[in-house]
Design a protein around this motif. Structure first.
Motif, mmCIF file in Angstrom:
data_model
loop_
_atom_site.group_PDB
_atom_site.id
_atom_site.type_symbol
_atom_site.label_atom_id
_atom_site.label_comp_id
_atom_site.label_asym_id
_atom_site.label_seq_id
_atom_site.Cartn_x
_atom_site.Cartn_y
_atom_site.Cartn_z
ATOM 1 N N HIS A 81 -7.591 6.348 2.493
ATOM 2 C CA HIS A 81 -6.768 6.014 1.324
ATOM 3 C C HIS A 81 -7.158 6.864 0.106
ATOM 4 N N PHE A 136 5.226 7.025 2.343
ATOM 5 C CA PHE A 136 5.839 5.736 2.678
ATOM 6 C C PHE A 136 4.969 4.613 2.162
ATOM 7 N N HIS A 159 -6.926 7.582 8.920
ATOM 8 C CA HIS A 159 -6.366 7.656 7.561
ATOM 9 C C HIS A 159 -7.417 7.283 6.525
ATOM 10 N N HIS A 193 1.065 4.643 0.969
ATOM 11 C CA HIS A 193 0.319 5.487 1.900
ATOM 12 C C HIS A 193 0.361 6.959 1.489
ATOM 13 N N HIS A 232 0.856 -1.189 0.000
ATOM 14 C CA HIS A 232 0.000 0.000 0.000
ATOM 15 C C HIS A 232 0.891 1.238 0.000
ATOM 16 N N HIS A 284 3.818 0.251 2.807
ATOM 17 C CA HIS A 284 3.775 -0.832 3.800
ATOM 18 C C HIS A 284 2.732 -1.843 3.357
ATOM 19 N N HIS A 290 -0.669 -4.404 3.798
ATOM 20 C CA HIS A 290 -1.988 -4.082 4.328
ATOM 21 C C HIS A 290 -2.756 -5.305 4.795
ATOM 22 N N HIS A 311 -4.794 4.152 12.168
ATOM 23 C CA HIS A 311 -3.484 3.621 11.789
ATOM 24 C C HIS A 311 -2.687 3.079 12.967
ATOM 25 N N HIS A 317 -9.524 4.074 8.054
ATOM 26 C CA HIS A 317 -9.222 3.333 9.290
ATOM 27 C C HIS A 317 -8.290 4.090 10.223
#
Ligand code: C2O
Ligand code: CU
Length: 487
Positions: free
Chosen positions: A425, A145, A423, A107, A105, A147, A149, A471, A469
């Motif tokens: 998306h 960044f 957050h 971000h 993902h 990461h 998911h 974080h 959601h």
């Protein structure tokens, strides 16, 4: 301690700091900072072909002489920093050599929904031995960044994360540009991992790491050009910890939040939950002196890095932190925006209940828990719905159904005594107001809801299924997650 510092700074005012630095500062008078200049159009740039092989690798997280730890990373670099130019295209091939499925993902990047990297929602999970190609041209410059998911606390906890810097927001280059990526490790003394999730943590503020680290290692000393302007890109990549960043020993301004340029303002401290970023411009002191980046949220102030001024002295010059172009982002039409409310609270039902409705040996029970990336319990909810708490064989219904291109104002309400960095998306929203923590109006992709706080954000809806959601990784994994359907 926190209060003391803020009071001290307020008492001093920027002017006090300025005279210490021996030069005038454009931050000295409130409201004197001119608007940022608009960014000129950017031509298409080059394509970057990256190969990320998600795999187990050895690393020394407890110091070079310490025991070895098996980390999970995308490459031989622990927490790689990738830099591209605005206009460039990323072509990143993720190859999975891990024993469980994963994805990437990106971000904070406004990208096509199919590239957003959320297993089951935007793409199939990338299983062991499989690969997936992410291809997109990020539309905005800044500090971002990436990461995974799914099993986020376990995968990110073992090291799967990288920094993505998109250059091209600079009207004037800083004299140094440094990454300060904060992330703890949850390690035993012998270098083995401790449980990334605990019921006590998951049901409260989250489970904290045992070893605090910056850029993957213990905080270190860095050399910076004496009297120069240092751009610090501070990222909170921790799964759990809220930090409150301040600079000790130099004048500093906030210049971008979550990658988005803001009209610079003097930094006293900035409170950041997991996933939040701030770019600072710091005027380095005279040769031989140093400044520190400090977390004032800890019970004791904790130093993230010490920056020693090296090289020849420079003649005093005005500190003008307006080095960035203005952020060029879609702005919600507040007069015609549709309003929606979201309450972040403790869970009412639980996934355990849902799974219990199936026979214990029913393979669907495992598919339910594994497939939807949830654990066997829910502690948290958004608008009373816990992620995957009700649906056994398919995605749960969206938290909201929105229309592409329409403006929305979301009211976020924290009904818990904990911090939740919220957050969304695929969007950059404007933080309009907050009931507790004073912040200037700014663009962000993650906003920290203080205990019992009410925040309003606004954005223009972009097409796709977008996760929404908290974080704090255990909060999202235990229910505080959902998605918006925008069509
Ligand atoms: Cu960094 Cu779903 O987020
Ligand atoms: Cu949370």
């Amino acid at each position: 301690m926190k209060l003391d510092r803020r009071q001290l700074l307020r008492g001093l005012g920027a002017a006090g700091l300025t005279s210490a630095a021996g030069a005038t500062s454009l931050l000295a008078r409130p409201g004197a900072m001119p608007e940022l200049a608009p960014r000129p159009p950017v031509p298409a740039g080059q394509a970057h072909d990256w190969h990320f092989a998600a795999a187990e690798r050895p690393a020394h997280l407890l110091g070079p002489d310490g025991p070895s730890t098996t980390v999970w990373t995308y490459s031989d670099d622990l927490m790689p920093v990738k830099r591209i130019r605005l206009g460039d295209t990323i072509r990143a091939r993720l190859e999975n050599r891990l024993g469980e499925h994963t994805a990437i993902h990106w971000h904070g990047i406004r990208l096509p929904n199919a590239m957003d990297g959320v297993p089951f929602l935007t793409q199939p999970p990338v299983n062991k031995g499989q690969s997936f190609l992410y291809e997109f041209a990020p539309p905005d410059p800044g500090t971002f960044f990436f990461h995974p998911h799914c099993n986020e606390s376990g995968q990110t906890g073992r090291g799967m994360a990288g920094v993505l810097i998109i250059e091209g927001d600079e009207r004037r280059h800083a004299d140094a540009d440094l990454v300060v990526a904060y992330k703890d490790w949850r390690l035993a003394e012998d270098g083995t991992w401790l449980a990334f999730e605990t019921p006590e943590g998951a049901s409260r503020a989250g489970t904290y790491g045992t070893v605090r680290a910056v850029n993957g290692v213990a905080p270190t000393h860095h050399a910076v050009p004496a009297g120069g302007d240092v751009r610090l890109r501070v990222l909170n990549l921790d799964s759990t910890r809220v930090i409150e960043v301040g600079i000790d020993g130099a004048e500093a301004a906030a210049i971008a939040i979550d990658g988005n340029a803001v009209t610079p303002f003097p930094l006293d401290t900035w409170r950041m939950g997991p996933a939040m970023r701030i770019d600072l411009l710091v005027r380095a002191p005279a040769p031989g002196k140093s400044f520190k980046v400090i977390d004032y949220f800890s019970s004791e102030p904790w130093t993230l890095g010490t920056y020693e001024a090296k090289g020849p002295a420079r003649p005093a010059r005005v500190f003008d932190p307006a080095i960035l172009f203005k952020a060029a982002l879609p702005r919600a039409d507040l007069g015609n925006a549709e309003r929606m409310s979201f309450s972040f609270s403790a869970a009412s039902g639980s996934v355990a209940d849902a799974a219990a409705a199936l026979a214990p040996d029913d393979p669907l029970a495992n598919i339910l828990l594994d497939g939807l990336c949830v654990r066997d319990n829910s502690f948290w909810a958004i608008n009373k719905a816990s992620w995957a708490s009700d649906q056994h064989r398919q995605l749960p219904p969206p938290l909201g159904v929105l229309t592409t291109g329409r403006s929305y104002v979301f009211e976020l309400m924290n009904a818990t005594p904990h911090h939740h960095p919220i957050h969304l998306h695929g969007h950059t929203f404007e933080v309009l107001s907050a009931s507790r923590l004073k912040r200037p109006r700014h663009f962000a992709d993650t906003v920290l809801l203080q205990p019992k706080e009410r925040i309003e954000i606004a954005f223009v809806a972009a097409e796709g299924n977008w996760m929404f959601h908290c974080h704090v990784l255990e909060h999202l994994e235990y229910g505080m997650m959902g998605y918006l359907r925008i069509s």
